[in-house]
Design a protein around this motif. Sequence first.
Motif, mmCIF file in Angstrom:
data_model
loop_
_atom_site.group_PDB
_atom_site.id
_atom_site.type_symbol
_atom_site.label_atom_id
_atom_site.label_comp_id
_atom_site.label_asym_id
_atom_site.label_seq_id
_atom_site.Cartn_x
_atom_site.Cartn_y
_atom_site.Cartn_z
ATOM 1 N N LEU A 270 34.977 31.287 153.825
ATOM 2 C CA LEU A 270 34.844 30.807 155.193
ATOM 3 C C LEU A 270 36.026 29.945 155.626
ATOM 4 C CD1 LEU A 270 31.043 29.904 155.236
ATOM 5 C CD2 LEU A 270 32.160 31.709 156.536
ATOM 6 N N GLY A 271 36.856 29.529 154.667
ATOM 7 C CA GLY A 271 38.012 28.716 154.993
ATOM 8 C C GLY A 271 39.197 29.566 155.420
ATOM 9 N N GLY A 272 40.382 28.985 155.306
ATOM 10 C CA GLY A 272 41.587 29.707 155.682
ATOM 11 C C GLY A 272 41.963 29.484 157.136
ATOM 12 N N LYS A 273 43.037 30.167 157.551
ATOM 13 C CA LYS A 273 43.574 29.941 158.895
ATOM 14 C C LYS A 273 42.676 30.507 159.991
ATOM 15 C CE LYS A 273 46.420 34.133 158.952
ATOM 16 N NZ LYS A 273 47.764 34.691 159.199
ATOM 17 N N ASP A 274 41.922 31.561 159.688
ATOM 18 C CA ASP A 274 41.057 32.168 160.706
ATOM 19 C C ASP A 274 39.704 31.479 160.678
ATOM 20 O OD1 ASP A 274 43.017 33.999 161.447
ATOM 21 O OD2 ASP A 274 42.441 35.369 159.830
ATOM 22 N N ARG A 275 39.641 30.362 161.325
ATOM 23 C CA ARG A 275 38.451 29.523 161.291
ATOM 24 C C ARG A 275 37.284 30.184 162.008
ATOM 25 N NH1 ARG A 275 38.014 23.550 164.132
ATOM 26 N NH2 ARG A 275 35.763 23.292 163.856
ATOM 27 N N ILE A 276 36.078 29.968 161.480
ATOM 28 C CA ILE A 276 34.860 30.396 162.160
ATOM 29 C C ILE A 276 34.283 29.189 162.884
ATOM 30 C CG2 ILE A 276 32.555 31.396 161.904
ATOM 31 C CD1 ILE A 276 34.865 33.322 161.289
ATOM 32 N N TYR A 277 34.141 29.303 164.186
ATOM 33 C CA TYR A 277 33.644 28.212 165.025
ATOM 34 C C TYR A 277 32.134 28.337 165.197
ATOM 35 C CZ TYR A 277 38.602 27.843 166.172
ATOM 36 O OH TYR A 277 39.967 27.721 166.084
ATOM 37 N N ALA A 278 31.477 27.208 165.429
ATOM 38 C CA ALA A 278 30.020 27.218 165.573
ATOM 39 C C ALA A 278 29.580 26.017 166.393
ATOM 40 C CB ALA A 278 29.349 27.191 164.195
ATOM 41 N N ARG A 279 28.376 26.119 166.946
ATOM 42 C CA ARG A 279 27.760 24.974 167.621
ATOM 43 C C ARG A 279 26.865 24.265 166.603
ATOM 44 N NH1 ARG A 279 27.009 23.748 172.809
ATOM 45 N NH2 ARG A 279 27.531 25.857 173.546
ATOM 46 N N ASN A 280 27.199 23.039 166.251
ATOM 47 C CA ASN A 280 26.454 22.306 165.239
ATOM 48 C C ASN A 280 26.005 20.945 165.758
ATOM 49 O OD1 ASN A 280 28.668 23.647 162.831
ATOM 50 N ND2 ASN A 280 26.516 24.158 162.999
ATOM 51 N N PRO A 281 24.861 20.469 165.291
ATOM 52 C CA PRO A 281 24.429 19.125 165.668
ATOM 53 C C PRO A 281 25.293 18.084 164.972
ATOM 54 C CG PRO A 281 22.940 20.034 164.014
ATOM 55 C CD PRO A 281 23.887 21.142 164.402
ATOM 56 N N ALA A 282 25.409 16.920 165.578
ATOM 57 C CA ALA A 282 26.170 15.830 164.956
ATOM 58 C C ALA A 282 25.260 15.128 163.953
ATOM 59 C CB ALA A 282 26.660 14.863 166.024
ATOM 60 N N LEU A 283 25.466 15.414 162.690
ATOM 61 C CA LEU A 283 24.634 14.848 161.628
ATOM 62 C C LEU A 283 25.517 14.102 160.638
ATOM 63 C CD1 LEU A 283 22.284 17.895 160.911
ATOM 64 C CD2 LEU A 283 21.671 15.792 162.095
ATOM 65 N N PRO A 284 24.945 13.126 159.933
ATOM 66 C CA PRO A 284 25.734 12.434 158.907
ATOM 67 C C PRO A 284 26.038 13.363 157.739
ATOM 68 C CG PRO A 284 23.429 11.796 158.790
ATOM 69 C CD PRO A 284 23.571 12.623 160.028
ATOM 70 N N GLY A 285 26.933 12.942 156.879
ATOM 71 C CA GLY A 285 27.240 13.723 155.694
ATOM 72 C C GLY A 285 26.023 13.873 154.801
ATOM 73 N N ALA A 286 26.039 14.912 153.974
ATOM 74 C CA ALA A 286 24.923 15.136 153.056
ATOM 75 C C ALA A 286 24.811 13.975 152.068
ATOM 76 C CB ALA A 286 25.124 16.452 152.310
ATOM 77 N N ARG A 287 23.555 13.597 151.754
ATOM 78 C CA ARG A 287 23.307 12.575 150.733
ATOM 79 C C ARG A 287 22.774 13.264 149.487
ATOM 80 N NH1 ARG A 287 19.220 10.337 148.464
ATOM 81 N NH2 ARG A 287 17.688 11.196 149.923
ATOM 82 N N ILE A 288 23.530 13.205 148.408
ATOM 83 C CA ILE A 288 23.125 13.795 147.133
ATOM 84 C C ILE A 288 22.975 12.647 146.145
ATOM 85 C CG2 ILE A 288 23.729 15.436 145.311
ATOM 86 C CD1 ILE A 288 25.464 16.887 147.390
#
Length: 395
Positions: A270-288
């Motif tokens: 999913l990385g690289g120069k050809d980024r995949i864009y998305a609509r995402n909620p503003a959430l804090p970082g994952a807590r592990i």
Amino acid sequence: MKFQKKRCVAMLLAGGQGSRLLCLTQNTAKPAVPFGGKYRIIDFPLSNCVNSGIDTVGILTQYQPLELNEYVGNGAPWGLNRNHGGVQILPPYQGFKGSQWYKGTANAIYQNIEFIDRYDPDDVLVLSGDHIYKMDYAAMMAAHKERGADVTIAVRTVPLEEASRFGIMNTKEDGSIYEFEEKPKQPKSTNASMGIYIFRWEVLRRHLIADEENPNSDNDFGKNVIPAMLNEGLKLYAYSFNDYWKDVGTIKSLWEANMDLLGLNPEFDLGGKDRIYARNPALPGARISSIAKTTNSMIAEGCEIDGIVKNSIVSYGCVVAAGAEVENSVLMPEVVIEAGAVVKNAIIGEGTVIGKGAQVGAAQVLKDEADRKITVVGKDHVIEAGKLLQPGEVI
């Protein structure tokens, strides 16, 4: 009313019911199904358009369009919130020809001739809204122009035993298509259509009108329009694409495509120069937490992980409680796995709660990958504490 001329307009077919995805599309259009922790399936063709310099996209919706419409919105996450062009949602509507559902892929484009005419494009790019891939449509367009093609169809090689599931093209050495068979029982080649077409608009417009006037037509590109173009002697060419591409029209293929994101060298990056864009909620970082154990997994933002997660996709806003175990599974957004629950070889729909001590697909012993059965729980379910769902069960 005509706007400034566009070289190319993309038309994205996103109205399919997706019945083979079972409960996952009961109340959701297939292109709006979550994928890869923070995306929806439609993000991939939309992002491909933007990355290819195509800034005018019509999205043809029909089945359960509400969630998809809300997700796409004004197109801002993909840079498609433009005054001229951008993204437009195109459901069936009451027009001068009357009101009717889209009857087939060709009829869907036919009903939106007026939309395309406003931009007077040289070419129209027709896409499907249910595939996972990255593709530079600009390179395909360049080949289309170089050959002076009337139609260019993206193709990939498939195993002969799977060829009868696709539109199959027979081509000459120069790539020109001399025969097209839609899902043939005895395929003559393994050149399969990816459902990605570039048409000269002048040619497509004429054939759409003729197809609509034929009472015996199924109004389908593969069955009707493309064979008619071949019969007329138009220039049709195949464009080979050999990078990652997955039709996620079944539960198994959707699960496999998610699993393809994992590992040191994932099959699909999913990385690289050809980024995949998305609509995402503003959430804090994952807590592990310190008591969690995570292995070979993708965990999106907003998650709280206190249990065990192995070889899995955990979408944004999920909770895996202490003592819970998730393995070889896909958790869609906002899923809660309560303490002591075990989830294996499963896809869990958005907002679902797996109760304490429940077991989902955990009783499966695999001797061979072909034996793997994917257990599926739909959106917003509550699986009561201690409940046992068998491998392959769908609710």
